[in-house]
Design an enzyme around this catalytic site. Sequence first.
Site, PDB file in Angstrom:
ATOM      1  N   LYS A  51       2.300   4.574   1.627  1.00  0.00           N
ATOM      2  CA  LYS A  51       2.338   5.077   2.918  1.00  0.00           C
ATOM      3  C   LYS A  51       1.989   6.542   2.852  1.00  0.00           C
ATOM      4  O   LYS A  51       2.767   7.481   2.562  1.00  0.00           O
ATOM      5  CB  LYS A  51       3.641   4.827   3.342  1.00  0.00           C
ATOM      6  CG  LYS A  51       3.807   5.145   4.911  1.00  0.00           C
ATOM      7  CD  LYS A  51       5.210   4.564   5.443  1.00  0.00           C
ATOM      8  CE  LYS A  51       5.054   5.029   6.979  1.00  0.00           C
ATOM      9  NZ  LYS A  51       5.098   6.476   7.030  1.00  0.00           N
TER      10      LYS A  51
ATOM     11  N   CYS B 266       8.307  50.166   0.151  1.00  0.00           N
ATOM     12  CA  CYS B 266       7.777  49.287  -0.894  1.00  0.00           C
ATOM     13  C   CYS B 266       8.745  49.212  -2.446  1.00  0.00           C
ATOM     14  O   CYS B 266       8.851  50.327  -2.746  1.00  0.00           O
ATOM     15  CB  CYS B 266       6.114  49.612  -1.344  1.00  0.00           C
ATOM     16  SG  CYS B 266       5.734  48.614  -2.591  1.00  0.00           S
TER      17      CYS B 266
ATOM     18  N   CYS C  36      -0.890  51.719  -4.592  1.00  0.00           N
ATOM     19  CA  CYS C  36       0.377  50.880  -5.009  1.00  0.00           C
ATOM     20  C   CYS C  36       0.212  50.175  -6.120  1.00  0.00           C
ATOM     21  O   CYS C  36      -0.833  49.249  -6.187  1.00  0.00           O
ATOM     22  CB  CYS C  36       0.959  49.915  -3.887  1.00  0.00           C
ATOM     23  SG  CYS C  36       2.056  48.864  -4.357  1.00  0.00           S
TER      24      CYS C  36
ATOM     25  N   TYR D 221      -6.757   2.238   6.495  1.00  0.00           N
ATOM     26  CA  TYR D 221      -5.947   1.080   6.060  1.00  0.00           C
ATOM     27  C   TYR D 221      -6.079  -0.041   6.788  1.00  0.00           C
ATOM     28  O   TYR D 221      -5.223  -0.998   6.798  1.00  0.00           O
ATOM     29  CB  TYR D 221      -4.504   1.536   5.921  1.00  0.00           C
ATOM     30  CG  TYR D 221      -3.765   2.272   7.104  1.00  0.00           C
ATOM     31  CD1 TYR D 221      -3.863   1.752   8.246  1.00  0.00           C
ATOM     32  CD2 TYR D 221      -3.502   3.683   7.003  1.00  0.00           C
ATOM     33  CE1 TYR D 221      -3.145   2.266   9.472  1.00  0.00           C
ATOM     34  CE2 TYR D 221      -3.050   4.231   8.173  1.00  0.00           C
ATOM     35  CZ  TYR D 221      -2.805   3.450   9.243  1.00  0.00           C
ATOM     36  OH  TYR D 221      -2.378   4.223  10.415  1.00  0.00           O
TER      37      TYR D 221
ATOM     38  N   CYS E  24       6.098  50.926  -4.953  1.00  0.00           N
ATOM     39  CA  CYS E  24       5.585  52.400  -4.993  1.00  0.00           C
ATOM     40  C   CYS E  24       6.130  53.262  -3.916  1.00  0.00           C
ATOM     41  O   CYS E  24       6.250  54.517  -3.816  1.00  0.00           O
ATOM     42  CB  CYS E  24       3.993  52.340  -4.617  1.00  0.00           C
ATOM     43  SG  CYS E  24       3.723  51.974  -3.018  1.00  0.00           S
TER      44      CYS E  24
ATOM     45  N   LYS F 248      10.774   3.520   3.268  1.00  0.00           N
ATOM     46  CA  LYS F 248      10.756   5.000   3.181  1.00  0.00           C
ATOM     47  C   LYS F 248      11.441   5.369   2.131  1.00  0.00           C
ATOM     48  O   LYS F 248      12.668   5.116   1.612  1.00  0.00           O
ATOM     49  CB  LYS F 248      11.327   5.367   4.294  1.00  0.00           C
ATOM     50  CG  LYS F 248      10.846   5.268   5.579  1.00  0.00           C
ATOM     51  CD  LYS F 248       9.589   6.180   5.704  1.00  0.00           C
ATOM     52  CE  LYS F 248       9.001   6.662   7.012  1.00  0.00           C
ATOM     53  NZ  LYS F 248       9.843   7.027   8.014  1.00  0.00           N
TER      54      LYS F 248
ATOM     55  N   CYS G  69       2.790  46.755   2.188  1.00  0.00           N
ATOM     56  CA  CYS G  69       2.584  48.040   1.681  1.00  0.00           C
ATOM     57  C   CYS G  69       1.038  48.390   1.925  1.00  0.00           C
ATOM     58  O   CYS G  69       0.382  47.590   1.296  1.00  0.00           O
ATOM     59  CB  CYS G  69       2.847  48.068   0.395  1.00  0.00           C
ATOM     60  SG  CYS G  69       2.286  49.496  -0.422  1.00  0.00           S
TER      61      CYS G  69
ATOM     62  N   ASP H  91       1.236  10.283   3.814  1.00  0.00           N
ATOM     63  CA  ASP H  91       2.199  11.131   4.913  1.00  0.00           C
ATOM     64  C   ASP H  91       1.034  12.101   5.437  1.00  0.00           C
ATOM     65  O   ASP H  91       0.804  13.176   4.877  1.00  0.00           O
ATOM     66  CB  ASP H  91       3.347  11.711   4.157  1.00  0.00           C
ATOM     67  CG  ASP H  91       4.235  12.268   5.103  1.00  0.00           C
ATOM     68  OD1 ASP H  91       4.057  11.915   6.254  1.00  0.00           O
ATOM     69  OD2 ASP H  91       5.149  13.163   4.742  1.00  0.00           O
TER      70      ASP H  91
ATOM     71  N   GLU I 111       0.938  -1.205  -0.056  1.00  0.00           N
ATOM     72  CA  GLU I 111       0.093   0.112   0.033  1.00  0.00           C
ATOM     73  C   GLU I 111       0.886   1.202   0.030  1.00  0.00           C
ATOM     74  O   GLU I 111       2.007   1.284   0.371  1.00  0.00           O
ATOM     75  CB  GLU I 111      -0.822   0.200   0.971  1.00  0.00           C
ATOM     76  CG  GLU I 111      -1.948  -0.921   1.339  1.00  0.00           C
ATOM     77  CD  GLU I 111      -2.469  -1.131   2.825  1.00  0.00           C
ATOM     78  OE1 GLU I 111      -2.325  -0.194   3.411  1.00  0.00           O
ATOM     79  OE2 GLU I 111      -2.963  -2.244   3.199  1.00  0.00           O
TER      80      GLU I 111
END
Length: 668
Positions: A113, A403, A426, A220, A406, A309, A421, A115, A111
Site C-alpha cells: 500500500k 550566531c 562566519c 494498481y 561567529c 495498516k 547568520c 503512501d 500488494e
Amino acid sequence: MNELEKRVQELNQLLTEYGRAYYVLDKPVATDAEYDKLMQELLAIEADNPDLIYPDSPTQRVGGTVLEGFTKVEHDYPMLSLSNVFNEEDIREFDRRVKEAVGEKVSYICELKIDGLAVSLKYENGRFVQGSTRGDGTVGEDITANLKTIRSIPLKLSEAIKIEVRGEAYMPKKSFVRLNEARDEAGDEPFANPRNAAAGSLRQLDPKIAGSRNLAVFLYGIGGDGEAYGQATHSEALDYLDKLDLVTNHERKRCKSIEDVIEYVNSWGAKRSDLDYEIDGIVIKVDSFEDQEQLGYTAKSPRWATAYKFPAEEVVTKLLDIELSVGRTGTVTPTAILDPVRVAGTTVGRASLHNEDLIHEKDVRIGDYVTIRKAGDIIPEVIGPLVDKRTGDEEPFDMPENCPVCDSELVRIEGEVALRCVNPQCPAQLKEALIHFVSRNAMNIEGIGERVVDQLYTAELVKDFSDLYGLTEEQLLQLERMGEKSASNLIAAIAASKENSLEKLLFGFGIRHVGEKAATLLSREFGSLDGLMAAEPEQLLAIHEIGEKVTDAIETYFSNEDVVEVIQKLKDYGVNMDYKGRTQQEIPDEGPFVGKKVVLTGKLSILTRGEAKEKIEALGGEVSGSVSKKTDLVIAGEDAGSKLAKAEELGIDVWDEAKLIDVLEVKE
Ligand code: IVH
C-alpha cells in the site's frame, strides 16, 4: 517531410526510448549527458518552431504555463477507498466474509500500500490525455500538467488503446529527505512526510514545481471494467499494465490461502524500511474478477479488498538538549539531542526541530519527555512533549539573538521561518561551503571530508576555496592522523581538480538555487566563467529552466567583491574556468566565427539545428538562444520570427542558411 521535421521525430523517439528505459524499465541505456544533449537540441528546435511541438514530445513534461486554477473532473467510475484491518484476527475475519460469498476456493493478491496520493490517468488512442486527483471520489481535480512531469508516467502506451488506470503518485524517500533539507536551508516549512510532500507538489499551479520534485507513480488497477481488456484476474490485469509500459509495483504476490496472506503481511513489517518509498500497509485483493463481481461494493469501498495498516511506531524518550548548527547559506537550525532510543529499526539520538516556530508550536522544552516517530520512516521527528510527565525543571527554548559560531546578529528574512547568520565570514558557513566545494558532485576532491576541512580551518591553512590550491604536503602532514601517503594523494587530487569542467566549479561555489542542473545549463550556455559573469540578466532568463531566483542569486553572488577576489586567486592557481562539454571542440584561433556570439533562428532545411550549432562551435563560435546587444550574428532560416526582428532592430549581422553553408563549406 523536411530534415528538421525528421530530426524532431527522431529526437522525440530517442528521448522517449531513453526515458522509458530509465523510468519504466529501470535499465538506463544512455548517460545523463547524452540525454541532456538531445533534450537541449529538441528544446532549441521547438523554441523556434512551435508547430513542431508534438503533444507527447518529451519536452512537454517540463510544464510551461502556470495554471490559474484546477478544473474539476467528474470520474467516469467513482474512485473508492478501502476498508481497513489492523491485525491478524481482522484479516481472518475478512477471509471468512469473502469465502461466505464466493466459496472456499478463493485466491488473493497482496500488494504494497503505497503512501502517496491516488491518481487516475486516462489514455485515448494510447496517448495520455488527462490525469486527476481522487477528490471526494466522484469529482476530482484535473492535474494533467503536473502529472505529465512525472517521468514514470508514459505519455504514450505501447498499444493505441483507450484505458483509464488508477494508481498512487508518491515521492521517493531520498527525494523527500533532500527536499526537506533544502526547505530548512531556504527557510521554508518542511513537509511532514513524503505523502504530504507528494500531494503538495501535485497541487501546485506551476507545473515546474511538480517537475522539480522527483515524483513517481505505481499503477494498481484499471478504472472500470478490468475484464473489458480480456483479463480474468487482477494479477493478469497488472501484468497487462506492465506490457502497456505502465509502471506497476513488482513486490506483489498471489496467495492461495489466508495463511500465505498473513505471512506476506508479516514479512513486510520489518522489510518496509528497506524500500526507497514509503508504504503504510498491505492491500489484500480477491484475484478473480468474477469473484470480485460477486462480492460487490459497499457505498464507500469494494468488499473484495481491504487494507492492512501497519501500526505507527512511536516511542518516548528524553530531550536532553537543543543544539544549533549553521548551514552553508547561514541558516541556523535547531536539533534535538535525545536520550538514544530505538525506533523503526535504528537507534535515534538526534532529530531536526527545523525552526524556532515549530519548537514553540509544539511547546517542547529541554528536559521534556517527548514522543518520537520517523517521518516517512526515515527522518526521526519529535512529535511533542508528554506534558503530564513534567516536573517543572524543564526549560523553554528560545533562539539566541547572535550566531552560535561567529556571534554576529542573526536576522529573520521576511517570509522565511528560519533565522540566518548573514556574516559572509562566519566560520560555520565557510566550513560548510568548503565541504560542499570538495564534494563528489562538485570539485570531487577525494580525501577531504568534514574532519579534514575542520582541521584545515582550525589550523588556519584554508579560509576560502582558493587556499586549497596553495596547500603543500608539509602543511598537510601537520594535521592529525594524516600520513605521507594520504597527504601526497590529497595534493594530487587537489591538483587534478584544477582540470574539472566549469559546471563542477560553478556548482561547487554553492550559489543559492544553483544546483547541478542549473550549473550545467549555465556552463553550456556561456562556455566560461567570464562569459557567465559578463552575461546580462536577460541572457540568463532566456535559458529554458533558468528563472528569476537563479538569475538574482547569480547577480548577487558575482557582485560580491570577496567572491571576485577568490575567483581571481583560483585563476592564478590555474583552476580551469571553461566548459569542457562535448560542444566545446578544439577551437581555431581565427576564422569567421572565432569569439562570435551566434544565434540560430527559423527553420533550417539543409543542416539540422544541432549540426549547425556543432559546426559553428567547432569553429570557435558560441551559439546562444537569445538575441541581445552582445550577439554578433544571427542565422535566420525560413519563417524566422521575433529574433530576426530584434536582430534587425539592433543592427546585428543576419545571414540566411545559404550563406552559412557557403562559409562552412569554405572552412571545412
Ligand atoms: S486499490 C477501490 N491498491 O490506498 C479502491 N490502493 O483507500 C482501490 N493505495 O488512496 C484501491 N496502494 O490510492 C489499491 N496497491 C494499492 C494501493 C492503494 C495505495 C491507496 C489508494 C487509496 C487508498 C485506499
